[in-house]
Design an enzyme around this catalytic site. Structure first.
Site, PDB file in Angstrom:
ATOM      1  N   TYR A 144      -1.706  19.747  23.461  1.00 32.42           N
ATOM      2  CA  TYR A 144      -1.880  18.822  22.335  1.00 32.42           C
ATOM      3  C   TYR A 144      -1.878  17.359  22.797  1.00 32.42           C
ATOM      4  O   TYR A 144      -1.789  16.456  21.986  1.00 32.42           O
ATOM      5  CB  TYR A 144      -0.800  19.054  21.276  1.00 32.42           C
ATOM      6  CG  TYR A 144      -0.851  20.448  20.684  1.00 32.42           C
ATOM      7  CD1 TYR A 144      -1.910  20.834  19.865  1.00 32.42           C
ATOM      8  CD2 TYR A 144       0.144  21.385  20.949  1.00 32.42           C
ATOM      9  CE1 TYR A 144      -1.978  22.110  19.334  1.00 32.42           C
ATOM     10  CE2 TYR A 144       0.088  22.669  20.425  1.00 32.42           C
ATOM     11  CZ  TYR A 144      -0.974  23.029  19.616  1.00 32.42           C
ATOM     12  OH  TYR A 144      -1.042  24.292  19.094  1.00 32.42           O
ATOM     13  N   ASP A 166       7.230  29.589  22.883  1.00 34.22           N
ATOM     14  CA  ASP A 166       6.817  30.358  24.063  1.00 34.22           C
ATOM     15  C   ASP A 166       7.381  29.789  25.359  1.00 34.22           C
ATOM     16  O   ASP A 166       7.693  30.535  26.280  1.00 34.22           O
ATOM     17  CB  ASP A 166       5.293  30.355  24.180  1.00 34.22           C
ATOM     18  CG  ASP A 166       4.648  31.365  23.241  1.00 34.22           C
ATOM     19  OD1 ASP A 166       5.312  32.366  22.905  1.00 34.22           O
ATOM     20  OD2 ASP A 166       3.500  31.149  22.849  1.00 34.22           O
ATOM     21  N   HIS A 206      -5.353  23.630  29.029  1.00 33.19           N
ATOM     22  CA  HIS A 206      -5.801  24.275  27.799  1.00 33.19           C
ATOM     23  C   HIS A 206      -5.681  23.344  26.612  1.00 33.19           C
ATOM     24  O   HIS A 206      -4.878  22.413  26.621  1.00 33.19           O
ATOM     25  CB  HIS A 206      -5.042  25.567  27.534  1.00 33.19           C
ATOM     26  CG  HIS A 206      -3.632  25.362  27.092  1.00 33.19           C
ATOM     27  ND1 HIS A 206      -3.219  25.495  25.791  1.00 33.19           N
ATOM     28  CD2 HIS A 206      -2.542  24.988  27.778  1.00 33.19           C
ATOM     29  CE1 HIS A 206      -1.941  25.231  25.705  1.00 33.19           C
ATOM     30  NE2 HIS A 206      -1.495  24.922  26.892  1.00 33.19           N
ATOM     31  N   TYR A 215      -3.402  23.202  11.757  1.00 35.98           N
ATOM     32  CA  TYR A 215      -1.985  22.891  11.483  1.00 35.98           C
ATOM     33  C   TYR A 215      -1.469  21.804  12.424  1.00 35.98           C
ATOM     34  O   TYR A 215      -0.455  21.172  12.155  1.00 35.98           O
ATOM     35  CB  TYR A 215      -1.127  24.167  11.567  1.00 35.98           C
ATOM     36  CG  TYR A 215      -0.383  24.405  12.876  1.00 35.98           C
ATOM     37  CD1 TYR A 215      -1.030  24.966  13.981  1.00 35.98           C
ATOM     38  CD2 TYR A 215       0.961  24.078  13.003  1.00 35.98           C
ATOM     39  CE1 TYR A 215      -0.353  25.181  15.161  1.00 35.98           C
ATOM     40  CE2 TYR A 215       1.643  24.288  14.202  1.00 35.98           C
ATOM     41  CZ  TYR A 215       0.985  24.845  15.275  1.00 35.98           C
ATOM     42  OH  TYR A 215       1.652  25.052  16.454  1.00 35.98           O
ATOM     43  N   ARG A 216      -2.194  21.559  13.505  1.00 32.29           N
ATOM     44  CA  ARG A 216      -1.712  20.663  14.568  1.00 32.29           C
ATOM     45  C   ARG A 216      -2.882  20.483  15.525  1.00 32.29           C
ATOM     46  O   ARG A 216      -3.708  21.388  15.642  1.00 32.29           O
ATOM     47  CB  ARG A 216      -0.568  21.397  15.267  1.00 32.29           C
ATOM     48  CG  ARG A 216       0.187  20.668  16.335  1.00 32.29           C
ATOM     49  CD  ARG A 216       1.274  21.610  16.830  1.00 32.29           C
ATOM     50  NE  ARG A 216       2.059  21.042  17.892  1.00 32.29           N
ATOM     51  CZ  ARG A 216       2.910  21.734  18.632  1.00 32.29           C
ATOM     52  NH1 ARG A 216       3.081  23.014  18.422  1.00 32.29           N
ATOM     53  NH2 ARG A 216       3.619  21.157  19.579  1.00 32.29           N
TER      54      ARG A 216
END
Ligand code: FAD
Length: 544
Positions: A106, A167, A406, A487-488
């Site tokens: 992110y 995670d 990622h 959502y984000r």
């Protein structure tokens, strides 16, 4: 660690000369101590998850030097944060707070505006201020990681208390929670489980929310609302304040637990399976944020690079994935469900029997017996995470690509078969166009699910980065056209995602901008984060 020499020099914040900026930093050094203000003039090092850089995104999707800090500062306490905020206002320097900066996927530790001064709260503000073993609550500073809280609970011998973990356990609880991250026990919705914030506003005032506003209270961490408007919401996924303390509710030890895994053979099992999952999840027979993953992720999480299986270009052929799965303990399949049942044996049995009966309605559904799985099988990592034990194994699928990085596409939908199918199809189409491997996982909340599609790419390959970005941007637009929103999201995609929440002529963004301009009149705090630009920046070409 991989280093990249700097091409563009020190990222001096826009609107201030280098000379004046250096003078301003000297002034801050006098306030905080020389060693707590660092100019970012070195080469950019990637490191790895546990030794990540705090100056930029080590999993960059745009050119590495686009989103870098000019300097990093390390406050020791709330008063230091106030000093930094006042200083930023004096010089109109953009500052960007991180708790630990492990927001990988992110934006990592990167600021949204090049040249911002990063406020690394976590390095020195890392105290667990309280754990209340009776109330099952804690009060923590931004630098407390999931590992640190877990270890402290163990050290104190509080076996009756669990910590929910995402995670990866190395992140900050405050950082993850204000970004509305998720974990995998019944306390997985971290934002919903927090209670009480202390916040430094962009003009330097300090507030405590909820019961924290009442001097002498003893309920800050047990009753989140206090009296009057519930203000906490505006400090999550925003740029309205810097959180310096946060309360968190902790889960009671459920008195036993048991992970389970089912595999499903066919791609078209997805929709009927989601229809089965919905009532089970809403009634809490399925008790945690359960994951239905595409089998490619199960292959990738072994940690071997993609070239082990396939040397060609474009997406790895499905036939190869299936051949490889055949050789693994879980066997061939298309979807894998990871879940956890909590409570003593007889309670678990009641729930697991219902789940078994329902899941087996899908032809070819198989329950994998955990006793047949070796200890290094990924299933056991999910088992630890759903039991609140921090872990790092999830990082392994990032090795799928060299310089593995990622970015996630994470739309929200109802837990309905037709929605799952639509989102899966649009992701599949855009991945095929971009020639990227598709790794979707449906994470089922309570009445909604997030589809998390992880695009794994080589961050040193500019062409691949571009393909990944186009694929993400196409998916965001396609999803919005069908009524789905994220959502984000990653820093680079925030403007686009924010723009999809446009009902009634962008009324919500106009409201956010009014809040921003009134709370942060000089526009110093994390400009552009979540698509919210202060007046000084708005419409001047900063949007991406
Ligand atoms: P930070 O990076 O410190 O904070 C995140 C952002 O919040 C910051 O950029 C900043 O803008 C804002 N912020 C932080 N602190 C403050 C503050 N005190 N005041 C105001 N604003 C602040 N995430 C999940 O939620 N669940 C998962 O299961 C998950 N799995 C992942 C798996 C992999 C393989 C990877 C690489 C990442 C995963 N992530 C997951 C994403 C990420 O690693 C975590 O969310 C991580 O906890 C975020 O980093 P952090 O806690 O250090 O937060």
């Amino acid at each position: 660690p991989n280093s990249v020499p700097r091409q563009r020099g020190i990222a001096i914040p826009q609107g201030i000369s280098q000379h004046r900026f250096f003078e301003a930093l000297d002034e801050l050094r006098e306030e905080l101590g020389t060693q707590h203000v660092e100019l970012n003039d070195k080469e950019l090092r990637s490191g790895w998850y546990m030794e990540h850089p705090n100056t930029h995104d080590m999993m960059n999707i745009v050119e590495q030097e686009e989103l870098v800090a000019s300097a990093v500062v390390y406050p020791a306490c709330t008063e230091d944060v106030v000093k930094i905020v006042r200083w930023a206002n004096k010089y109109r320097i953009p500052i960007f707070p991180i708790s630990m900066g492990r927001n990988l996927g992110y934006g990592g530790a990167a600021p949204r505006v090049r040249g911002s001064v990063t406020v690394d709260l976590g390095r020195r503000m890392n105290k667990i201020l309280n754990i209340d073993p009776d109330d099952h609550t804690c009060l923590i500073e931004p630098g407390v990681s999931f590992y640190a809280l877990f270890e402290e609970v163990q050290k104190k011998g509080y076996t009756h208390i669990w910590v929910d973990v995402p995670d990866l356990g190395g992140g900050s609880i405050v950082g993850n929670t204000v970004d509305r991250g998720v974990g995998y026990t019944p306390y997985g919705d971290h934002w919903a489980c927090h209670s009480g914030l202390e916040v430094v506003l962009p003009t330097g005032e300090v507030i405590r929310t909820g019961m924290g506003a009442l001097p002498g209270n003893n309920t800050w961490q047990t009753f989140p609302y206090g009296f009057g408007p519930y203000s906490d919401g505006i400090f999550s996924q925003s740029n309205f304040g810097i959180v310096t303390k946060m309360g968190m509710t902790l889960m009671p030890n459920p008195g036993g637990y048991e992970s389970f895994m089912y595999t499903f053979q066919k791609e078209e099992n997805l929709a009927p399976l989601i229809e089965i999952i919905r009532p089970l999840r809403i009634t809490n027979i399925l008790e945690n944020v359960a994951q239905l993953r595409h089998c490619l992720q199960t292959l990738a999480v072994r940690g071997l690079p993609r070239t082990t299986y396939f040397g060609g270009h474009g997406p790895i052929p499905q036939s190869i994935i299936h051949e490889e799965l055949e050789k693994m303990p879980i066997g061939d399949c298309t979807w894998v469900y990871y879940g956890m049942s909590y409570g003593p044996t007889h309670i678990r049995k009641y729930k697991l029997d219902i789940i078994d009966k329902e899941f087996k309605k899908i032809a070819g559904a198989r329950k994998i017996d955990p006793t047949t799985l070796p200890k290094d099988e990924y299933f056991w990592s999910r088992d630890r995470i759903a039991a609140g034990i921090p872990d790092l194994e999830e990082l392994l699928w990032v090795n799928w690509m060299p310089n593995g990085s990622h970015v996630a596409f994470s739309p929200v939908s109802p837990i309905k078969g037709k929605d799952a199918e639509r989102l899966y199809e649009l992701a599949k189409k855009r991945h095929a166009e971009a020639g990227i491997d598709l790794m979707p996982a449906f994470c089922v909340g309570l009445r909604e699910m997030h589809l998390i599609v992880e695009i794994v790419f080589d961050s040193k390959d500019a062409e691949m980065r571009k393909k990944a970005e186009i694929c993400l941007r196409d998916m965001i637009d396609d999803a919005a056209a069908l009524g789905y929103g994220e959502y984000r999201t990653h820093l680079v995609l925030m403007d686009q995602v924010a723009a999809t929440y446009s009902w009634n002529d962008n009324a919500l963004m106009k409201f956010n901008e009014r809040l921003k301009d009134s709370l942060d009149p000089n526009g110093i705090l994390a400009p552009g984060r979540c698509g919210i630009w202060p007046e000084r920046y708005r419409g001047h070409g900063w949007e991406m």
